[in-house]
Design a protein around this motif. Structure first.
Motif, PDB file in Angstrom:
ATOM      1  N   GLN A  61       0.837  -1.207   0.000  1.00 39.62           N
ATOM      2  CA  GLN A  61       0.000   0.000   0.000  1.00 39.62           C
ATOM      3  C   GLN A  61       0.867   1.251   0.000  1.00 39.62           C
ATOM      4  OE1 GLN A  61      -2.158  -1.090   3.570  1.00 39.62           O
ATOM      5  NE2 GLN A  61      -4.063  -1.334   2.403  1.00 39.62           N
ATOM      6  N   LEU A  62       1.952   1.220   0.767  1.00 41.70           N
ATOM      7  CA  LEU A  62       2.863   2.359   0.802  1.00 41.70           C
ATOM      8  C   LEU A  62       3.423   2.628  -0.589  1.00 41.70           C
ATOM      9  CD1 LEU A  62       4.559   4.512   2.281  1.00 41.70           C
ATOM     10  CD2 LEU A  62       6.261   2.717   2.690  1.00 41.70           C
ATOM     11  N   ARG A  63       3.910   1.583  -1.235  1.00 43.08           N
ATOM     12  CA  ARG A  63       4.467   1.743  -2.583  1.00 43.08           C
ATOM     13  C   ARG A  63       3.424   2.316  -3.550  1.00 43.08           C
ATOM     14  NH1 ARG A  63       9.348  -0.765  -3.386  1.00 43.08           N
ATOM     15  NH2 ARG A  63      10.031  -2.146  -1.725  1.00 43.08           N
ATOM     16  N   GLU A  64       2.226   1.805  -3.480  1.00 39.42           N
ATOM     17  CA  GLU A  64       1.141   2.271  -4.353  1.00 39.42           C
ATOM     18  C   GLU A  64       0.843   3.755  -4.111  1.00 39.42           C
ATOM     19  OE1 GLU A  64      -3.450   1.051  -4.438  1.00 39.42           O
ATOM     20  OE2 GLU A  64      -2.075  -0.648  -4.704  1.00 39.42           O
ATOM     21  N   ARG A  65       0.730   4.134  -2.854  1.00 42.12           N
ATOM     22  CA  ARG A  65       0.427   5.527  -2.514  1.00 42.12           C
ATOM     23  C   ARG A  65       1.558   6.470  -2.909  1.00 42.12           C
ATOM     24  NH1 ARG A  65      -2.678   5.556   3.309  1.00 42.12           N
ATOM     25  NH2 ARG A  65      -4.344   4.125   2.704  1.00 42.12           N
ATOM     26  N   VAL A  66       2.789   6.027  -2.688  1.00 39.56           N
ATOM     27  CA  VAL A  66       3.934   6.872  -3.027  1.00 39.56           C
ATOM     28  C   VAL A  66       4.027   7.046  -4.540  1.00 39.56           C
ATOM     29  CG1 VAL A  66       6.452   7.053  -2.980  1.00 39.56           C
ATOM     30  CG2 VAL A  66       5.210   6.381  -0.921  1.00 39.56           C
ATOM     31  N   ARG A  67       3.829   5.972  -5.284  1.00 39.18           N
ATOM     32  CA  ARG A  67       3.860   6.080  -6.755  1.00 39.18           C
ATOM     33  C   ARG A  67       2.803   7.064  -7.253  1.00 39.18           C
ATOM     34  NH1 ARG A  67       4.603   0.128  -6.737  1.00 39.18           N
ATOM     35  NH2 ARG A  67       6.814  -0.202  -7.152  1.00 39.18           N
ATOM     36  N   ALA A  68       1.598   6.975  -6.710  1.00 40.13           N
ATOM     37  CA  ALA A  68       0.514   7.872  -7.115  1.00 40.13           C
ATOM     38  C   ALA A  68       0.838   9.319  -6.761  1.00 40.13           C
ATOM     39  CB  ALA A  68      -0.798   7.440  -6.455  1.00 40.13           C
ATOM     40  N   ALA A  69       1.348   9.539  -5.572  1.00 38.22           N
ATOM     41  CA  ALA A  69       1.699  10.898  -5.141  1.00 38.22           C
ATOM     42  C   ALA A  69       2.840  11.446  -5.973  1.00 38.22           C
ATOM     43  CB  ALA A  69       2.063  10.904  -3.660  1.00 38.22           C
ATOM     44  N   HIS A  70       3.837  10.611  -6.247  1.00 41.51           N
ATOM     45  CA  HIS A  70       5.000  11.036  -7.017  1.00 41.51           C
ATOM     46  C   HIS A  70       4.618  11.359  -8.455  1.00 41.51           C
ATOM     47  CE1 HIS A  70       9.106  10.809  -8.738  1.00 41.51           C
ATOM     48  NE2 HIS A  70       9.434  11.273  -7.551  1.00 41.51           N
ATOM     49  N   ALA A  71       3.639  10.639  -9.000  1.00 40.36           N
ATOM     50  CA  ALA A  71       3.182  10.887 -10.374  1.00 40.36           C
ATOM     51  C   ALA A  71       2.553  12.268 -10.500  1.00 40.36           C
ATOM     52  CB  ALA A  71       2.183   9.815 -10.795  1.00 40.36           C
ATOM     53  N   SER A  72       1.856  12.702  -9.465  1.00 42.55           N
ATOM     54  CA  SER A  72       1.220  14.019  -9.520  1.00 42.55           C
ATOM     55  C   SER A  72       2.118  15.137  -9.021  1.00 42.55           C
ATOM     56  CB  SER A  72      -0.092  14.013  -8.739  1.00 42.55           C
ATOM     57  OG  SER A  72       0.155  13.804  -7.368  1.00 42.55           O
ATOM     58  N   ASP A  73       3.161  14.792  -8.258  1.00 44.81           N
ATOM     59  CA  ASP A  73       4.085  15.801  -7.724  1.00 44.81           C
ATOM     60  C   ASP A  73       5.474  15.183  -7.547  1.00 44.81           C
ATOM     61  OD1 ASP A  73       5.493  17.789  -6.414  1.00 44.81           O
ATOM     62  OD2 ASP A  73       4.199  17.821  -4.642  1.00 44.81           O
ATOM     63  N   PRO A  74       6.385  15.414  -8.492  1.00 43.42           N
ATOM     64  CA  PRO A  74       7.728  14.842  -8.390  1.00 43.42           C
ATOM     65  C   PRO A  74       8.499  15.297  -7.148  1.00 43.42           C
ATOM     66  CG  PRO A  74       7.334  15.719 -10.582  1.00 43.42           C
ATOM     67  CD  PRO A  74       6.185  16.144  -9.720  1.00 43.42           C
ATOM     68  N   GLU A  75       8.061  16.355  -6.516  1.00 44.39           N
ATOM     69  CA  GLU A  75       8.718  16.867  -5.304  1.00 44.39           C
ATOM     70  C   GLU A  75       8.003  16.408  -4.035  1.00 44.39           C
ATOM     71  OE1 GLU A  75      11.587  18.696  -5.177  1.00 44.39           O
ATOM     72  OE2 GLU A  75      11.706  18.311  -7.335  1.00 44.39           O
ATOM     73  N   VAL A  76       7.255  15.322  -4.141  1.00 48.94           N
ATOM     74  CA  VAL A  76       6.487  14.830  -2.998  1.00 48.94           C
ATOM     75  C   VAL A  76       7.405  14.603  -1.797  1.00 48.94           C
ATOM     76  CG1 VAL A  76       6.656  12.376  -3.601  1.00 48.94           C
ATOM     77  CG2 VAL A  76       4.701  13.189  -2.314  1.00 48.94           C
ATOM     78  N   ARG A  77       6.862  14.860  -0.609  1.00 51.79           N
ATOM     79  CA  ARG A  77       7.585  14.670   0.645  1.00 51.79           C
ATOM     80  C   ARG A  77       6.804  13.689   1.501  1.00 51.79           C
ATOM     81  NH1 ARG A  77       7.403  20.022  -0.593  1.00 51.79           N
ATOM     82  NH2 ARG A  77       9.399  21.042  -0.908  1.00 51.79           N
ATOM     83  N   ALA A  78       7.506  13.022   2.394  1.00 52.91           N
ATOM     84  CA  ALA A  78       6.860  12.047   3.280  1.00 52.91           C
ATOM     85  C   ALA A  78       7.144  12.403   4.726  1.00 52.91           C
ATOM     86  CB  ALA A  78       7.379  10.646   2.983  1.00 52.91           C
ATOM     87  N   ILE A  79       6.203  12.093   5.576  1.00 55.32           N
ATOM     88  CA  ILE A  79       6.390  12.215   7.023  1.00 55.32           C
ATOM     89  C   ILE A  79       6.215  10.811   7.594  1.00 55.32           C
ATOM     90  CG2 ILE A  79       5.556  13.189   9.185  1.00 55.32           C
ATOM     91  CD1 ILE A  79       4.491  15.567   7.536  1.00 55.32           C
ATOM     92  N   ILE A  80       7.244  10.327   8.252  1.00 54.08           N
ATOM     93  CA  ILE A  80       7.219   9.005   8.851  1.00 54.08           C
ATOM     94  C   ILE A  80       6.884   9.176  10.320  1.00 54.08           C
ATOM     95  CG2 ILE A  80       8.568   6.934   9.349  1.00 54.08           C
ATOM     96  CD1 ILE A  80      10.405   7.832   6.965  1.00 54.08           C
ATOM     97  N   ALA A  81       5.796   8.555  10.747  1.00 52.71           N
ATOM     98  CA  ALA A  81       5.372   8.673  12.147  1.00 52.71           C
ATOM     99  C   ALA A  81       5.113   7.282  12.701  1.00 52.71           C
ATOM    100  CB  ALA A  81       4.112   9.526  12.245  1.00 52.71           C
ATOM    101  N   GLY A  82       5.555   7.072  13.889  1.00 50.65           N
ATOM    102  CA  GLY A  82       5.302   5.807  14.570  1.00 50.65           C
ATOM    103  C   GLY A  82       5.464   6.029  16.060  1.00 50.65           C
ATOM    104  N   ASP A  83       5.012   5.082  16.816  1.00 53.93           N
ATOM    105  CA  ASP A  83       5.182   5.237  18.260  1.00 53.93           C
ATOM    106  C   ASP A  83       6.435   4.496  18.707  1.00 53.93           C
ATOM    107  OD1 ASP A  83       4.510   2.526  18.517  1.00 53.93           O
ATOM    108  OD2 ASP A  83       2.393   2.988  18.809  1.00 53.93           O
ATOM    109  N   GLY A  84       6.698   4.512  19.987  1.00 53.25           N
ATOM    110  CA  GLY A  84       7.915   3.926  20.530  1.00 53.25           C
ATOM    111  C   GLY A  84       8.016   2.419  20.380  1.00 53.25           C
ATOM    112  N   ARG A  85       6.941   1.784  19.946  1.00 51.60           N
ATOM    113  CA  ARG A  85       6.953   0.328  19.769  1.00 51.60           C
ATOM    114  C   ARG A  85       7.537  -0.089  18.423  1.00 51.60           C
ATOM    115  NH1 ARG A  85       0.833  -0.691  20.330  1.00 51.60           N
ATOM    116  NH2 ARG A  85       0.941   1.244  19.185  1.00 51.60           N
ATOM    117  N   ILE A  86       7.724   0.857  17.512  1.00 51.37           N
ATOM    118  CA  ILE A  86       8.221   0.538  16.179  1.00 51.37           C
ATOM    119  C   ILE A  86       9.726   0.272  16.247  1.00 51.37           C
ATOM    120  CG2 ILE A  86       8.563   1.432  13.840  1.00 51.37           C
ATOM    121  CD1 ILE A  86       5.670   0.801  14.498  1.00 51.37           C
TER     122      ILE A  86
END
Length: 65
Positions: A8-33
């Motif tokens: 799902q991550l790959r799919e979403r990133v590909r779609a976002a990158h297709a519409s905006d080559p300068e796409v940015r990501a925010i990685i969030a997780g809790d202390g259990r990751i």
């Protein structure tokens, strides 16, 4: 703000990158990751040509450091 699989991550990133080559990501997780999981996500982003990202850390996850 929702958990996604690697596929799902790959799919979403590909779609976002297709519409905006300068796409940015925010990685969030809790202390259990596990650190290795975060590194894996960064690797996936880089493979998909996303080089601008931030890691979001909640203050409560830093307690005890």
């Amino acid at each position: 703000r929702e958990e996604v699989t690697e596929a799902q991550l790959r799919e979403r990133v590909r779609a976002a990158h297709a519409s905006d080559p300068e796409v940015r990501a925010i990685i969030a997780g809790d202390g259990r990751i596990a650190y290795a999981r975060v590194v894996r996500i960064i690797d996936i982003l880089r493979q998909l040509q996303v080089t601008k990202f931030a890691i979001n850390v909640a203050p409560e996850d830093l307690e005890g450091d």
